[in-house]
Scaffold this motif. Structure first.
Motif, PDB file in Angstrom:
ATOM      1  N   GLU A  85      41.706  31.506  32.350  1.00 41.14           N
ATOM      2  CA  GLU A  85      42.152  32.873  32.012  1.00 41.14           C
ATOM      3  C   GLU A  85      43.676  32.921  31.895  1.00 41.14           C
ATOM      4  O   GLU A  85      44.406  32.565  32.834  1.00 41.14           O
ATOM      5  CB  GLU A  85      41.656  33.854  33.080  1.00 41.14           C
ATOM      6  CG  GLU A  85      41.875  35.298  32.675  1.00 41.14           C
ATOM      7  CD  GLU A  85      41.215  36.294  33.654  1.00 41.14           C
ATOM      8  OE1 GLU A  85      40.137  35.987  34.186  1.00 41.14           O
ATOM      9  OE2 GLU A  85      41.811  37.356  33.853  1.00 41.14           O
ATOM     10  N   ARG A 273      34.526  49.593  41.712  1.00 41.75           N
ATOM     11  CA  ARG A 273      35.911  49.129  41.667  1.00 41.75           C
ATOM     12  C   ARG A 273      36.074  47.873  42.535  1.00 41.75           C
ATOM     13  O   ARG A 273      36.772  46.944  42.148  1.00 41.75           O
ATOM     14  CB  ARG A 273      36.845  50.259  42.109  1.00 41.75           C
ATOM     15  CG  ARG A 273      38.291  49.850  42.273  1.00 41.75           C
ATOM     16  CD  ARG A 273      38.900  49.233  41.001  1.00 41.75           C
ATOM     17  NE  ARG A 273      40.079  48.447  41.323  1.00 41.75           N
ATOM     18  CZ  ARG A 273      40.510  47.380  40.660  1.00 41.75           C
ATOM     19  NH1 ARG A 273      39.872  46.953  39.584  1.00 41.75           N
ATOM     20  NH2 ARG A 273      41.564  46.728  41.031  1.00 41.75           N
ATOM     21  N   THR A 276      35.465  44.481  40.808  1.00 45.51           N
ATOM     22  CA  THR A 276      36.529  44.043  39.894  1.00 45.51           C
ATOM     23  C   THR A 276      37.794  43.671  40.667  1.00 45.51           C
ATOM     24  O   THR A 276      38.474  42.696  40.352  1.00 45.51           O
ATOM     25  CB  THR A 276      36.843  45.179  38.898  1.00 45.51           C
ATOM     26  OG1 THR A 276      35.618  45.762  38.500  1.00 45.51           O
ATOM     27  CG2 THR A 276      37.588  44.661  37.687  1.00 45.51           C
ATOM     28  N   HIS A 277      38.076  44.471  41.676  1.00 47.19           N
ATOM     29  CA  HIS A 277      39.206  44.215  42.580  1.00 47.19           C
ATOM     30  C   HIS A 277      39.074  42.800  43.173  1.00 47.19           C
ATOM     31  O   HIS A 277      40.001  41.990  43.120  1.00 47.19           O
ATOM     32  CB  HIS A 277      39.134  45.304  43.660  1.00 47.19           C
ATOM     33  CG  HIS A 277      40.138  45.250  44.737  1.00 47.19           C
ATOM     34  ND1 HIS A 277      41.308  45.976  44.701  1.00 47.19           N
ATOM     35  CD2 HIS A 277      40.136  44.593  45.925  1.00 47.19           C
ATOM     36  CE1 HIS A 277      41.989  45.763  45.818  1.00 47.19           C
ATOM     37  NE2 HIS A 277      41.305  44.922  46.569  1.00 47.19           N
ATOM     38  N   LYS A 279      37.113  40.437  42.069  1.00 47.66           N
ATOM     39  CA  LYS A 279      37.096  39.437  40.986  1.00 47.66           C
ATOM     40  C   LYS A 279      38.519  38.944  40.730  1.00 47.66           C
ATOM     41  O   LYS A 279      38.770  37.754  40.538  1.00 47.66           O
ATOM     42  CB  LYS A 279      36.475  40.038  39.720  1.00 47.66           C
ATOM     43  CG  LYS A 279      36.290  39.058  38.573  1.00 47.66           C
ATOM     44  CD  LYS A 279      37.507  38.866  37.701  1.00 47.66           C
ATOM     45  CE  LYS A 279      37.221  37.903  36.554  1.00 47.66           C
ATOM     46  NZ  LYS A 279      38.415  37.551  35.789  1.00 47.66           N
ATOM     47  N   GLY A 280      39.466  39.878  40.741  1.00 47.83           N
ATOM     48  CA  GLY A 280      40.870  39.497  40.549  1.00 47.83           C
ATOM     49  C   GLY A 280      41.335  38.567  41.666  1.00 47.83           C
ATOM     50  O   GLY A 280      42.052  37.600  41.429  1.00 47.83           O
ATOM     51  N   ASN A 283      40.091  35.160  41.041  1.00 49.52           N
ATOM     52  CA  ASN A 283      40.861  34.437  40.016  1.00 49.52           C
ATOM     53  C   ASN A 283      41.798  33.441  40.690  1.00 49.52           C
ATOM     54  O   ASN A 283      41.924  32.285  40.268  1.00 49.52           O
ATOM     55  CB  ASN A 283      41.722  35.404  39.197  1.00 49.52           C
ATOM     56  CG  ASN A 283      40.942  36.124  38.114  1.00 49.52           C
ATOM     57  OD1 ASN A 283      39.850  35.702  37.745  1.00 49.52           O
ATOM     58  ND2 ASN A 283      41.505  37.205  37.600  1.00 49.52           N
ATOM     59  N   ALA A 379      47.723  41.956  40.331  1.00 52.69           N
ATOM     60  CA  ALA A 379      46.826  42.795  39.521  1.00 52.69           C
ATOM     61  C   ALA A 379      47.081  44.276  39.806  1.00 52.69           C
ATOM     62  O   ALA A 379      47.238  45.083  38.881  1.00 52.69           O
ATOM     63  CB  ALA A 379      45.366  42.443  39.815  1.00 52.69           C
ATOM     64  N   LEU A 383      48.228  47.269  37.437  1.00 53.31           N
ATOM     65  CA  LEU A 383      47.289  48.381  37.221  1.00 53.31           C
ATOM     66  C   LEU A 383      47.912  49.739  37.545  1.00 53.31           C
ATOM     67  O   LEU A 383      47.680  50.705  36.833  1.00 53.31           O
ATOM     68  CB  LEU A 383      46.029  48.174  38.070  1.00 53.31           C
ATOM     69  CG  LEU A 383      45.061  47.102  37.558  1.00 53.31           C
ATOM     70  CD1 LEU A 383      44.014  46.772  38.615  1.00 53.31           C
ATOM     71  CD2 LEU A 383      44.376  47.564  36.279  1.00 53.31           C
TER      72      LEU A 383
END
Ligand code: MEV
Length: 437
Positions: A85, A273, A276-277, A279-280, A283, A379, A383
């Motif tokens: 990514e 949320r 996704t939070h 997931k970051g 990463n 992130a 955001l």
């Protein structure tokens, strides 16, 4: 429709590729050429990779990058990351630089205990089972003396075995819940060997146990396997500074700090949320796990289960402002190894360990936790300020240009043009088409 193939694993590599080409690519050699492009000309190195798994046909490249300037407990690290990514390494580097000037990251290993279970069926009298367990426990411990010898010499080994009655959840279900200290090994093989030895001893002894015999009801082993849920193998990483030090371009430090705290509160309030939070966060974590040859599926499964430990999937990070001091931290389970597995086999994994100054497993847990925290900070910073697309698309620009086979000159022109223009897939394609026209 292709026909089933038998004895595929016995074929040579080139025979396997020939079969694939005929079965799925109409005999077209282009597919073979793509696979061969990624073979390594160093035959010993290629053989090493061929032997990692079954039916190897090629090597699948992912970029390996580094994020420098991570100050962790007053030591500087450059962290290796393997990820596809575009913006992840850049985000990690930015976060590292940001916190470098504010004292860096502080970390702490909370616990290092791993676990596994022998899962049992037993439909008899519960007190017969507890009586048997009390009788058998010393024999179970003794049965792994040989398996445990080296681990014990180094200070690790079995910690305890408990019988857990899980019959309220599933009829007839008992577990031998076994805990271990595996030091610098992730420990999967050690734990599974111990568990299978316990299982054999347990079943053998149960056959002659008087209470089971008189009731003619015997426990049986269903399976023995380590657990990737490791909430007793925990690490914490944190950053903190006075809110004034957080000032951004158009936002005061306090407002920015409040926005970060709110963003984390939102991740705690709703799984939509939180996923996704987290997931970051993954990463960063997965990228270091891959670079250091650890098992990212085990890490992922364990961490997501931990994120649900209070009954709802929630944020792995936390933040607060107290007396004008902003603090953000992550706490998560990580069962990692710095010996065994790929760690001594894969030359790039060796490189990663050298780069990280040869950490032991505890140190690696801390570095990985920092990578997750840094990624989350980066992130959230985007955001709650500019939005993520600006930075993300800037990094993604090269992928779009490569997708349309842009020349170096076209790339340079695009980079200049999109410094001031909004990047989108269609805008980049239009720009290149205009150049070509
Ligand atoms: C993208 O890979 C990761 C983010 O979605 C994480 C987040 O939303 O916190 C940017």
């Amino acid at each position: 429709m292709t026909n089933p193939v038998s004895g595929f694993s016995k074929l040579s590599k080139s025979q396997k590729i020939t079969w694939l080409t005929q079965a799925y690519f109409n005999g077209n050699e282009t597919a073979t050429e793509v696979l061969q492009t990624y073979w390594n000309s160093n035959t010993a190195l290629q053989k090493l990779h061929d032997d990692f798994i079954e039916n190897t046909i090629s090597n699948y490249y992912l970029p390996m990058g580094v994020a420098p300037n991570f100050l962790i407990n007053n030591t500087l690290y450059t962290i290796p990351m393997v990820i596809e990514e575009s913006s992840v390494v850049a985000a990690a580097s930015n976060a590292a630089k940001f916190w470098l000037e504010k004292g860096g990251f502080t970390t702490q290993v909370i616990s290092t205990i791993k676990n596994g279970q022998v899962h049992l069926n037993y439909f008899g009298n519960v007190t017969d089972m507890t009586g048997f367990f009390a009788f058998i426990k010393p024999k179970l411990v003794a049965s792994i003396i040989a398996v445990e010898k080296n681990m014990k010499k180094r200070g690790g080994g079995l910690v305890d075995i408990k019988l857990i009655d899980t019959t309220q959840t599933l009829e007839g279900f008992f577990q031998l819940h076994c805990t271990f200290e595996t030091l610098d090994a992730m420990g999967a093989n050690f734990i599974n060997t111990c568990l299978e030895t316990f299982a054999q001893t347990f079943e053998r002894e149960a056959k002659t146990y008087h209470l089971f015999k008189s009731a003619n009801t015997f426990p049986e082993v269903v399976m023995s396997i380590l657990s990737n849920y490791v909430p007793e193998c925990l690490v914490r990483a944190s950053v903190s500074c006075h809110v004034d030090q957080l000032a951004q371009k158009d936002v005061s430090g306090r407002v920015f700090a409040e926005k970060l705290v709110r963003a984390i509160a939102i991740a705690k309030a709703t799984p939509r949320r939180a996923v996704t939070h987290n997931k970051g966060i993954m990463n960063g974590i997965d990228a270091v796990i891959l670079a250091t040859g650890n098992d990212f599926r085990a890490v992922e499964a364990g961490i997501h289960a931990y994120a649900s430990k209070d009954g709802q999937y929630s944020s792995l990070t936390h933040a607060e402002i107290e007396d004008n001091v902003f603090k953000m931290w992550i706490e998560l389970p990580l069962a990692l190894g710095t010996v065994g597995g790929l760690t001594s086999l894969h030359p790039l994994v060796r490189f990663s360990f050298d780069l990280l100054q040869n950490p032991n497993a505890k140190k690696l847990m801390q570095l990985v936790a920092v990578a997750g925290l840094a990624q989350n900070f980066a992130a959230l910073r985007s955001l709650v300020t500019t939005g993520i697309q600006k930075g993300h698309m800037k990094m993604h620009l090269m992928n779009i240009l490569n997708g349309v086979q842009a020349t170096d000159t076209e790339k340079q022109a695009a980079v200049v043009h999109f410094t001031t223009q909004q990047i989108s897939h269609s805008a980049v394609i239009d720009f290149v088409e205009q150049l070509r026209a």
